[in-house]
Write an enzyme that holds these catalytic residues in place. Sequence first.
Site, mmCIF file in Angstrom:
data_model
loop_
_atom_site.group_PDB
_atom_site.id
_atom_site.type_symbol
_atom_site.label_atom_id
_atom_site.label_comp_id
_atom_site.label_asym_id
_atom_site.label_seq_id
_atom_site.Cartn_x
_atom_site.Cartn_y
_atom_site.Cartn_z
ATOM 1 N N GLY A 145 3.513 16.172 1.544
ATOM 2 C CA GLY A 145 4.008 16.221 3.103
ATOM 3 C C GLY A 145 2.895 15.713 4.083
ATOM 4 O O GLY A 145 2.747 16.023 5.131
ATOM 5 N N LEU A 146 2.041 14.508 3.352
ATOM 6 C CA LEU A 146 1.298 13.873 4.187
ATOM 7 C C LEU A 146 0.109 14.583 4.836
ATOM 8 O O LEU A 146 -0.389 14.375 6.111
ATOM 9 C CB LEU A 146 2.121 12.896 5.197
ATOM 10 C CG LEU A 146 2.952 11.795 4.706
ATOM 11 C CD1 LEU A 146 3.795 11.206 5.651
ATOM 12 C CD2 LEU A 146 2.244 10.755 3.639
ATOM 13 N N ILE B 214 5.027 -0.286 -5.759
ATOM 14 C CA ILE B 214 6.007 0.552 -4.786
ATOM 15 C C ILE B 214 5.713 2.056 -4.429
ATOM 16 O O ILE B 214 4.538 2.495 -4.993
ATOM 17 C CB ILE B 214 7.155 0.948 -5.913
ATOM 18 C CG1 ILE B 214 6.754 1.616 -7.004
ATOM 19 C CG2 ILE B 214 8.030 -0.271 -5.832
ATOM 20 C CD1 ILE B 214 8.086 1.823 -7.973
ATOM 21 N N ASN B 215 6.129 2.644 -3.486
ATOM 22 C CA ASN B 215 5.821 4.118 -3.150
ATOM 23 C C ASN B 215 6.629 4.732 -4.305
ATOM 24 O O ASN B 215 7.011 4.345 -5.135
ATOM 25 C CB ASN B 215 6.311 4.383 -1.717
ATOM 26 C CG ASN B 215 5.452 5.550 -1.250
ATOM 27 O OD1 ASN B 215 5.093 6.685 -1.976
ATOM 28 N ND2 ASN B 215 5.093 5.446 0.114
ATOM 29 N N GLY C 14 2.439 1.186 -9.379
ATOM 30 C CA GLY C 14 3.527 2.177 -9.981
ATOM 31 C C GLY C 14 3.122 2.373 -11.570
ATOM 32 O O GLY C 14 3.221 1.318 -12.128
ATOM 33 N N ASN D 123 2.400 2.802 5.748
ATOM 34 C CA ASN D 123 3.148 3.681 5.095
ATOM 35 C C ASN D 123 4.824 3.645 5.727
ATOM 36 O O ASN D 123 4.950 4.264 6.494
ATOM 37 C CB ASN D 123 2.676 5.173 4.714
ATOM 38 C CG ASN D 123 3.730 5.663 3.969
ATOM 39 O OD1 ASN D 123 4.508 5.158 3.048
ATOM 40 N ND2 ASN D 123 3.358 7.059 3.333
ATOM 41 N N GLY E 120 -2.799 4.856 -9.052
ATOM 42 C CA GLY E 120 -2.351 6.117 -8.419
ATOM 43 C C GLY E 120 -2.446 7.355 -9.063
ATOM 44 O O GLY E 120 -3.719 8.048 -9.368
ATOM 45 N N THR E 121 -1.491 7.832 -9.733
ATOM 46 C CA THR E 121 -1.274 9.012 -10.622
ATOM 47 C C THR E 121 -2.503 9.026 -11.842
ATOM 48 O O THR E 121 -2.963 9.947 -12.315
ATOM 49 C CB THR E 121 0.064 9.013 -11.020
ATOM 50 O OG1 THR E 121 0.843 9.150 -10.037
ATOM 51 C CG2 THR E 121 0.004 10.220 -12.110
ATOM 52 N N CYS F 101 7.154 6.933 2.883
ATOM 53 C CA CYS F 101 7.099 8.269 2.052
ATOM 54 C C CYS F 101 8.460 8.956 2.122
ATOM 55 O O CYS F 101 9.054 9.127 3.122
ATOM 56 C CB CYS F 101 5.812 8.901 3.001
ATOM 57 S SG CYS F 101 5.904 10.695 2.097
HETATM 58 C C1 LIG Z 1 0.053 13.294 -4.829
HETATM 59 C C2 LIG Z 1 0.449 12.015 -4.142
HETATM 60 C C3 LIG Z 1 0.257 11.768 -2.725
HETATM 61 C C4 LIG Z 1 0.624 10.478 -2.265
HETATM 62 N N1 LIG Z 1 0.313 10.033 -1.033
HETATM 63 C C5 LIG Z 1 0.420 9.110 -0.383
HETATM 64 C C6 LIG Z 1 0.390 8.713 1.002
HETATM 65 O O1 LIG Z 1 -0.421 9.501 1.953
HETATM 66 N N2 LIG Z 1 0.513 7.549 1.554
HETATM 67 C C7 LIG Z 1 1.091 6.562 0.550
HETATM 68 O O2 LIG Z 1 1.496 5.301 1.337
HETATM 69 N N3 LIG Z 1 1.480 6.751 -0.473
HETATM 70 C C8 LIG Z 1 1.038 8.096 -1.087
HETATM 71 N N4 LIG Z 1 1.558 8.097 -2.291
HETATM 72 C C9 LIG Z 1 2.142 7.378 -3.156
HETATM 73 C C10 LIG Z 1 1.058 6.352 -3.942
HETATM 74 O O3 LIG Z 1 0.138 5.903 -3.299
HETATM 75 C C11 LIG Z 1 1.833 5.248 -5.105
HETATM 76 O O4 LIG Z 1 2.586 4.358 -4.306
HETATM 77 C C12 LIG Z 1 2.623 6.089 -6.033
HETATM 78 O O5 LIG Z 1 2.017 7.275 -6.471
HETATM 79 C C13 LIG Z 1 2.861 5.063 -6.995
HETATM 80 O O6 LIG Z 1 1.917 4.933 -7.908
HETATM 81 P P1 LIG Z 1 1.283 5.524 -9.498
HETATM 82 O O7 LIG Z 1 2.412 5.543 -10.190
HETATM 83 O O8 LIG Z 1 0.255 4.781 -9.655
HETATM 84 O O9 LIG Z 1 0.939 6.984 -8.653
HETATM 85 C C14 LIG Z 1 0.904 9.533 -2.913
HETATM 86 C C15 LIG Z 1 1.219 9.785 -4.532
HETATM 87 C C16 LIG Z 1 0.979 10.989 -4.927
HETATM 88 C C17 LIG Z 1 1.195 11.198 -6.372
#
Ligand SMILES: Cc1cc2nc3c(=O)[nH]c(=O)nc-3n(C[C@H](O)[C@H](O)[C@H](O)COP(=O)(O)O)c2cc1C
Length: 310
Positions: free
Chosen positions: A78-79, A197-198, A249, A133, A271-272, A136
């Site tokens: 939830g940002l 991607i998000n 991603g 962003n 990311g993850t 989200c």
């Molecule tokens: C816990 C969590 C918090 C995230 N918060 C944001 C955020 O604040 N703003 C945003 O643009 N993306 C956010 N993301 C998305 C990531 O930046 C990324 O786009 C997405 O997780 C896919 O990449 P990944 O598979 O490597 O994690 C969040 C992802 C996760 C898992």
Amino acid sequence: MVREMTPDLSVALGGGLTIKNPVMTASGTFGYGLEFAPFYDISRLGCLIVKGLSREPVQGNPPQRIFETAAGMLNAIGLQNIGVERFIRDVVPRLEDAGATFAANIYGKTTEDYEAVAELLSDVSSLAAIEVNASCPNVKEGGIAFGSSPEGIARLTERVRRKTGKPLWVKLSPNVTDVGSIAKAAEEAGADGVTLINTLIGMAVDHRTRRPVLANVTGGLSGPAIKPVALRMVWDVCGKVKIPVIGIGGIMTAEDALQFLLVGASAVQIGTANFSNPRAAVEVVEGIEAFLREEKIASVADYRGTLRPT
Ligand SMILES: Cc1cc2nc3c(=O)[nH]c(=O)nc-3n(C[C@H](O)[C@H](O)[C@H](O)COP(=O)(O)O)c2cc1C
């Protein structure tokens, strides 16, 4: 004796920005960067992207906010964030001291919110770029209202563009039918790059309690589970726009990152992977360098977008 060559890892990302290597960390998975300083020298990253910043501090959603899935995770944070003013006051000087290259991810409830945050950040001379962003899935006002149509993304991009001279990246949602046309709209409205991607919208339920697992009911799916979808979308967008594309991603290793570069991404975000291996991003930097050396490829630029036909 033949000297081993040192590949050139630097990449140009538009808007006058060149970073030392193509590896960044994805917003929301790397805190404000400083949290990872105990694990390695964060100045080794091409760029780190901080958690999404808003005009005012935000508490985020109630728990449960995270759930592990097969090959990934669902989140509905939830940002949550400390707000742009505190970021500038308390975090920026410490990132500067650490020698880090950093960019800010921003979001707002309204276009005016985005503009205000972008304007404040534009005065931070050490800030490398602003990532908007527009995607989200976990809060109504997380930008998805703007990011799901070419018209919405064009309006938002144009308005933020007018407020900042910083390199401007627009972060796209995979939860759309035609990501290519949305990327094109961002490009035409003045974005210097697109990041994608998000997360993909998902859901988990408990068959015994008969309740959703996440308090928010739905959440964003990330991690290795989404990599093939992300790779396809990045490849698609690379064929549609001329501005740099930053691929994200499910990237866990250097091999994953190289695959995104191969289909045309100029840079990648991790990311993850940071959750299971806090050193993941710097290991990707090392792995890309080792690969180029091994293959005797002089630079990342020489490798990027060299996918061959089937
Ligand atoms: C816990 C969590 C918090 C995230 N918060 C944001 C955020 O604040 N703003 C945003 O643009 N993306 C956010 N993301 C998305 C990531 O930046 C990324 O786009 C997405 O997780 C896919 O990449 P990944 O598979 O490597 O994690 C969040 C992802 C996760 C898992």
